[in-house]
Design a protein around this motif. Structure first.
Motif, PDB file in Angstrom:
ATOM      1  N   LYS A 104      38.587  68.615   1.305  1.00  0.00           N
ATOM      2  CA  LYS A 104      37.222  68.862   0.853  1.00  0.00           C
ATOM      3  C   LYS A 104      37.111  70.238   0.187  1.00  0.00           C
ATOM      4  O   LYS A 104      36.449  70.401  -0.836  1.00  0.00           O
ATOM      5  N   GLU A 105      37.776  71.233   0.791  1.00  0.00           N
ATOM      6  CA  GLU A 105      37.727  72.587   0.240  1.00  0.00           C
ATOM      7  C   GLU A 105      38.356  72.638  -1.150  1.00  0.00           C
ATOM      8  O   GLU A 105      37.874  73.354  -2.040  1.00  0.00           O
ATOM      9  N   GLU A 106      39.419  71.856  -1.362  1.00  0.00           N
ATOM     10  CA  GLU A 106      40.071  71.818  -2.674  1.00  0.00           C
ATOM     11  C   GLU A 106      39.195  71.133  -3.707  1.00  0.00           C
ATOM     12  O   GLU A 106      39.113  71.573  -4.858  1.00  0.00           O
ATOM     13  N   ARG A 107      38.527  70.047  -3.308  1.00  0.00           N
ATOM     14  CA  ARG A 107      37.621  69.370  -4.243  1.00  0.00           C
ATOM     15  C   ARG A 107      36.471  70.287  -4.639  1.00  0.00           C
ATOM     16  O   ARG A 107      36.071  70.343  -5.808  1.00  0.00           O
ATOM     17  N   THR A 108      35.928  70.999  -3.649  1.00  0.00           N
ATOM     18  CA  THR A 108      34.835  71.926  -3.938  1.00  0.00           C
ATOM     19  C   THR A 108      35.300  73.025  -4.885  1.00  0.00           C
ATOM     20  O   THR A 108      34.608  73.377  -5.855  1.00  0.00           O
ATOM     21  N   ALA A 109      36.493  73.558  -4.626  1.00  0.00           N
ATOM     22  CA  ALA A 109      37.047  74.603  -5.490  1.00  0.00           C
ATOM     23  C   ALA A 109      37.289  74.074  -6.902  1.00  0.00           C
ATOM     24  O   ALA A 109      37.106  74.799  -7.891  1.00  0.00           O
ATOM     25  N   TRP A 110      37.704  72.797  -6.999  1.00  0.00           N
ATOM     26  CA  TRP A 110      37.923  72.171  -8.315  1.00  0.00           C
ATOM     27  C   TRP A 110      36.628  72.132  -9.120  1.00  0.00           C
ATOM     28  O   TRP A 110      36.597  72.520 -10.294  1.00  0.00           O
ATOM     29  N   PHE A 111      35.538  71.670  -8.495  1.00  0.00           N
ATOM     30  CA  PHE A 111      34.258  71.604  -9.197  1.00  0.00           C
ATOM     31  C   PHE A 111      33.771  73.001  -9.573  1.00  0.00           C
ATOM     32  O   PHE A 111      33.236  73.208 -10.676  1.00  0.00           O
ATOM     33  N   ILE A 112      33.942  73.956  -8.685  1.00  0.00           N
ATOM     34  CA  ILE A 112      33.497  75.323  -8.969  1.00  0.00           C
ATOM     35  C   ILE A 112      34.297  75.913 -10.131  1.00  0.00           C
ATOM     36  O   ILE A 112      33.744  76.553 -11.033  1.00  0.00           O
ATOM     37  N   SER A 113      35.615  75.680 -10.118  1.00  0.00           N
ATOM     38  CA  SER A 113      36.465  76.180 -11.197  1.00  0.00           C
ATOM     39  C   SER A 113      36.095  75.539 -12.536  1.00  0.00           C
ATOM     40  O   SER A 113      36.030  76.222 -13.566  1.00  0.00           O
ATOM     41  N   SER A 114      35.842  74.231 -12.531  1.00  0.00           N
ATOM     42  CA  SER A 114      35.442  73.533 -13.760  1.00  0.00           C
ATOM     43  C   SER A 114      34.130  74.097 -14.293  1.00  0.00           C
ATOM     44  O   SER A 114      33.964  74.302 -15.505  1.00  0.00           O
ATOM     45  N   TRP A 115      33.205  74.359 -13.386  1.00  0.00           N
ATOM     46  CA  TRP A 115      31.909  74.928 -13.768  1.00  0.00           C
ATOM     47  C   TRP A 115      32.082  76.346 -14.313  1.00  0.00           C
ATOM     48  O   TRP A 115      31.405  76.745 -15.271  1.00  0.00           O
ATOM     49  N   ASP A 116      32.999  77.115 -13.738  1.00  0.00           N
ATOM     50  CA  ASP A 116      33.263  78.469 -14.228  1.00  0.00           C
ATOM     51  C   ASP A 116      33.764  78.442 -15.666  1.00  0.00           C
ATOM     52  O   ASP A 116      33.361  79.270 -16.497  1.00  0.00           O
ATOM     53  N   PHE A 117      34.666  77.491 -15.964  1.00  0.00           N
ATOM     54  CA  PHE A 117      35.146  77.353 -17.339  1.00  0.00           C
ATOM     55  C   PHE A 117      34.002  76.973 -18.277  1.00  0.00           C
ATOM     56  O   PHE A 117      33.901  77.482 -19.400  1.00  0.00           O
ATOM     57  N   ALA A 118      33.140  76.080 -17.833  1.00  0.00           N
ATOM     58  CA  ALA A 118      32.009  75.651 -18.655  1.00  0.00           C
ATOM     59  C   ALA A 118      31.076  76.828 -18.942  1.00  0.00           C
ATOM     60  O   ALA A 118      30.610  77.011 -20.081  1.00  0.00           O
ATOM     61  N   LYS A 119      30.787  77.634 -17.923  1.00  0.00           N
ATOM     62  CA  LYS A 119      29.904  78.787 -18.104  1.00  0.00           C
ATOM     63  C   LYS A 119      30.489  79.800 -19.078  1.00  0.00           C
ATOM     64  O   LYS A 119      29.760  80.420 -19.855  1.00  0.00           O
ATOM     65  N   GLN A 120      31.786  79.963 -19.023  1.00  0.00           N
ATOM     66  CA  GLN A 120      32.437  80.937 -19.887  1.00  0.00           C
ATOM     67  C   GLN A 120      32.508  80.467 -21.333  1.00  0.00           C
ATOM     68  O   GLN A 120      32.322  81.262 -22.266  1.00  0.00           O
ATOM     69  N   ILE A 121      32.781  79.183 -21.531  1.00  0.00           N
ATOM     70  CA  ILE A 121      33.124  78.683 -22.860  1.00  0.00           C
ATOM     71  C   ILE A 121      31.938  78.100 -23.623  1.00  0.00           C
ATOM     72  O   ILE A 121      31.775  78.349 -24.828  1.00  0.00           O
TER      73      ILE A 121
END
Length: 389
Positions: free
Chosen positions: A247-264
């Motif tokens: 669960k922690e890895e899935r949450t980190a995956w979504f957060i990381s994807s969102w971080d890329f979206a916010k940056q780009i």
């Protein structure tokens, strides 16, 4: 310094809106064209191109260990293998210069060397198999071969030059990566990670699969079944994420994807709007710079004509495969074969939106050198091809 930069940006925006003559018909049309291009980009590329790319980038960031990136793309990896893998990426990924950005950002931040990362950044949109085939069929086999060979060579040469120029800075970064990579442990098998990432990549490929010109054959069959394939792959990816990852890895995956979206995304949207204002949508003459003005400048095989074609290609935004009919139109208007190749080499690999994002990742100096190398080599190869054709 940071506050001064913010003030300068605000002052520039103020001056633009204060002095820009919106009552002028050309300016008014260009402004609307900028919004039309942005709307077209949002409708056609965000959901099926960028969103899968963000999830792939997030998955690389979370599920792919730093050891794996270091093994194949960092300074200690075999150089021929790193550049070979990076240079052929575009054959698989039929993406534009903007969709490749989250993937490039992810592997670079994860520890990939600058050279292979730059090769991947260029080759992703430039060595698109469908675009190469379409170029050969519509623009002639000479341009098709020249584009494919030129793009592969350019991707590797530019990557090697970038690695050489910034080897001091990259060695420092590489040492830090190597120091941290040994601390990473794998929480799932390599085969599971590969299968999961492959499913995400296939979602991107099939979701953006273009309609073939021929209604028969394998490509037509794939196109007719693409959404069934996407649905099946999405189901598999969802199942795998719950079955194989915590669960922690899935949450980190979504957060990381969102971080890329916010940056780009903000930089992409701004860049697309500016590109639309300057040059308009591909195939339309509604930008602030008239298309006929550009076509007059590329009617010969001079150094200037090839350079202008490279610069225009670098600034303009091309959606996947759209560069071919645009060049076909320009050739019909008198464009020389040399500048046509120069535009095909610089255009798909660069765009004003991608420049803004790359700068946020690499910094101004490295981005400037990368853009300069693409424009210069595209100019040289274009002019050489013009002499030979």
């Amino acid at each position: 310094m940071e506050e001064l930069k913010k003030f300068a940006i605000l002052a520039l925006i103020f001056l633009i809106f204060y002095f820009l003559p919106f009552s002028n018909q050309r300016v008014s049309m260009a402004t609307m064209e900028a919004f039309h291009l942005l709307q077209e980009y949002v409708r056609e590329h965000v959901i099926f191109c960028l969103v899968p790319a963000f999830f792939i980038a997030g998955a690389i960031s979370i599920f792919v260990t730093q050891n794996a990136i270091v093994k194949y793309f960092a300074g200690k990896a075999k150089k021929w293998l790193s550049y070979f893998i990076a240079s052929i990426s575009g054959i698989v990924l039929a993406v534009c210069s903007c969709t490749i950005l989250p993937l490039f950002t992810s592997i670079y931040k994860k520890g990939a060397g600058l050279g292979p990362a730059i090769t991947f950044l260029y080759s992703g949109p430039a060595i698109n198999l469908l675009a190469i085939v379409l170029t050969a069929r519509i623009l002639g086999w000479k341009l098709g071969i020249a584009r494919s060979v030129g793009a592969i060579v350019l991707s590797i040469v530019i990557g090697l030059i970038m690695e050489r120029i910034f080897q001091g800075e990259e060695k420092t970064r590489s040492d830090k990566v190597l120091a941290n990579s040994s601390q990473n442990d794998e929480s799932q098998s390599i085969s599971q990670t590969v299968m999961f990432l492959l499913s995400l990549v296939l979602i991107l490929i099939f979701a953006t699969f273009a309609k073939p010109s021929n209604s028969e054959g394998l490509l037509a069959v794939i196109y007719s079944a693409k959404w069934w394939l996407v649905a099946g792959l999405v189901s598999f990816a969802a199942w795998a994420s719950f079955k194989w990852f915590k669960k922690e890895e899935r949450t980190a995956w979504f957060i990381s994807s969102w971080d890329f979206a916010k940056q780009i995304l903000p930089l992409l949207f701004l860049g697309v709007w500016i590109a639309g204002f300057m040059l308009g949508r591909p195939g339309k003459d509604l930008g602030i710079i008239p298309a006929k003005f550009v076509s007059k400048l590329v009617g010969s095989n001079s150094l200037f004509s090839n350079f202008i074609a490279s610069v225009v290609g670098a600034l303009m935004y091309f959606a996947t495969l759209t560069e071919v009919p645009i060049v076909q139109t320009l050739l019909g208007s008198g464009m020389h074969q040399g500048p046509a190749l120069a535009l095909l080499l610089a255009g798909p690999a660069l765009s004003l939106p991608s420049m803004l994002v790359v700068r946020s990742v690499l910094g101004t100096k490295k981005t400037f050198v990368y853009i300069t190398l693409v424009v210069v080599f595209s100019t040289i190869i274009g002019m050489t091809f013009g002499w030979l054709s």
